[in-house]
Design an enzyme around this catalytic site. Structure first.
Site, short mmCIF file in Angstrom:
data_model
loop_
_atom_site.label_atom_id
_atom_site.label_comp_id
_atom_site.label_asym_id
_atom_site.label_seq_id
_atom_site.Cartn_x
_atom_site.Cartn_y
_atom_site.Cartn_z
N HIS A 199 43.83 -0.08 -18.77
CA HIS A 199 43.24 -0.89 -20.00
C HIS A 199 43.17 -2.32 -19.91
CE1 HIS A 199 46.48 2.43 -20.90
NE2 HIS A 199 45.52 2.82 -21.59
N GLY A 201 45.85 7.40 -24.93
CA GLY A 201 44.65 6.89 -25.68
C GLY A 201 43.40 7.47 -25.36
N SER A 202 42.27 7.36 -26.14
CA SER A 202 41.00 7.85 -25.71
C SER A 202 40.56 6.85 -24.81
CB SER A 202 40.14 7.94 -26.89
OG SER A 202 40.70 9.04 -27.73
N GLY A 203 39.25 7.01 -24.16
CA GLY A 203 38.34 6.05 -23.40
C GLY A 203 38.83 6.07 -22.01
N HIS A 204 39.37 7.23 -21.43
CA HIS A 204 39.87 7.51 -19.90
C HIS A 204 39.17 8.81 -19.65
CE1 HIS A 204 42.62 4.32 -20.39
NE2 HIS A 204 43.26 4.58 -21.30
#
Lengths: 335, 335
Positions: free
Chosen positions: A220, A55-58
């Site tokens: 997350h 996923g994105s956001g890391h």
């Protein structure tokens, strides 16, 4: 929602276009598809491809490790969501140089499911693949169910080892074997002080009270082991090291690399204060630290908190860790 | 107060000890004094020394740039407070290799006052010094009083130029001249979305309302030009570039380096979204970007927000920017 963006709907695409605008000489979108980033560093025929997805956001995880001596490709989904199997298959095809592709990623259901489909799909193109999962988060499941553990910041060490092994023109089975040994030797545990906001949600999905610290929270926001009253840096370092050592014993004479990973909202000063405690504790025990990594390697956007990873080295792993690597967001040239 | 530390009183000392524990092979405390960090990279006799000083709480600024090809030494005070003149003098003495020392720092009263005293002090040791001040923050004072402007993230570019010039064994006057030219060509402007907490204070010293953005805020929370309703990334990039260009015109054919500097609590994704906008706007105008810097270079601990710096290059400045540099927290090996 205090975020700098154009719209929640274009958050991932705009980020990817930013990466291409800044570093388009070294990495780029695959056929203009903003879901897949590939290395433009020349990879010789016969080099094993190393790819990941998540996923994105890391950032810097996962995209930031595409480059020389680490990943050949990375597929990303929306924030905290897996990319589609089709995108993973496109990436695998683009990163195969005739020697097969190692898919190296965190143990999350969506990613596991989609990578399996993608690997089956590319079999029709006669591309051989292997899959290895990061399961370094000791807080996410007890030792007797270690196969259920999630992959977190320790994945970065695994990318480094796999990338260096592939650069040495090892075969797919050799790269897979040495990377599997690295994964067996990596443990991580984190603490969180504040939540983060997924752009499309627009508000925190959980809260941590003032004066409280969440022990073992996932990247997350997965619930950790327990919520405690705020602890000092020394206490945090001690708790994390004790938990890791209960899982992977360390002995005098061992060499380890230590990663202090800021989750996003925790200043470098605080990360260094924790490194100080970890280093002192290991030194007391006669454990030497090689090539410490202190900074942001795997974030949860603006979440406050940090994780500590310990990577137990042998001679070959140490050499592969030290081999040169350069991506737009990572280099060990100064480590 | 959600901070990971042992106590507010030992925040700076513990940070410095963390740096020495992690990177003691390359940088170290001067005679064990936690107020002064010096490079352990060997500097030849006759190399001009490059030093800086400032308050803590801005990592990687200032300490993070001590190393090869940048700074020889850095003195730090408490969070957001200048170190004492005596510490600066100790540092200058330690960094002199017989060719004099350039003191390169931000335009803040405490630092200016103390550096002047320190430079007078080392005259008795026959050490020649020069002083240059970073005044890149266009939002901190209008153009007709540009001498009042504060130094912010653009200082990092100046450290890079001065360090590279010194490595080439230029004389003190030559290093000073080329660094002064660099400073004349650097402009920065920032926006802030949330405050930060000084450990000894324990609570934010100001607030920014939900849905509001502070335009032109300084890295210690100095008030900016105005508070506005939240803007998009494209609007922020446009406002900042228009303000910078009104101060330092850019023309088709110009080459610039651009720094997107996260202030601490702003994720890399958001920084890249702003880079995308800045890059597109400059490309439209025929201005080429060389060696973009996207990341955290000069923070205000956990403050959310970012700044954009534009550094207008000529042939010599470009060559010095590209010259190798490696400190524990900075390298251009992957830029």
């Amino acid at each position: 929602m205090k975020k700098i963006l154009n719209s929640a709907d274009t958050f991932v695409r705009d980020t990817m276009e930013g990466i291409e605008a800044a570093y388009g000489d070294r990495v780029g979108l695959l056929d203009g598809d903003f879901r897949v980033l590939v290395s433009r560093y020349p990879a010789p025929e016969g080099k094993v491809g190393i790819v990941t997805a998540g996923g994105s956001g890391h950032l810097p995880l996962f995209l930031g490790y595409v480059g020389q001596g680490m990943l050949d490709g990375c597929a990303v989904g929306e924030v905290f969501a897996s990319p589609a199997a089709e995108k993973m298959a496109d990436m695998i095809r683009a990163c195969d140089r005739g020697a097969g592709v190692l898919c190296l990623y965190g143990n999350y259901n969506g990613d596991v499911f989609n990578f399996r489909m993608a690997c089956e799909d590319v079999e029709f193109d006669d591309i051989e693949t292997r899959q290895l999962l990061g399961r370094d988060d000791v807080a996410s499941s007890p030792k007797d169910r270690a196969d259920k553990r999630r992959g977190v910041a320790g994945l970065v060490y695994a990318f480094k080892i796999a990338g260096a092994a592939a650069e040495r023109m090892m075969t797919l089975d050799e790269v897979t074997a040495v990377t599997a040994r690295a994964l067996d030797n990596i443990r991580t545990m984190g603490v969180a002080l504040s939540p983060c906001i997924v752009p499309k949600v627009g508000q925190p999905t959980f809260t941590i009270e003032e004066g409280q610290i969440e022990i073992g929270m996932g990247i997350h926001g997965e619930a950790g082991i327990e919520v405690r009253p705020m602890m000092t840096a020394d206490e945090i370092a001690r708790l994390i090291l004790e938990t890791i050592e209960a899982d992977m014993p360390l002995n005098a004479g061992d060499e380890v690399s230590v990663m202090i990973n800021g989750l996003g909202g925790t200043p470098l000063e605080e990360q260094l204060i924790v490194y100080r405690s970890v280093h002192a504790r290991l030194a007391e025990r006669g454990v030497a630290v090689v090539m410490p990594h202190v900074g942001e390697f795997a974030t949860s956007m603006e979440m406050a908190g940090l994780s500590v990873s310990v990577f137990k080295l042998d001679a070959e792993l140490k050499e592969l860790l030290r081999a040169p690597a350069a991506t737009p967001f990572y280099t060990n040239a100064n480590k």
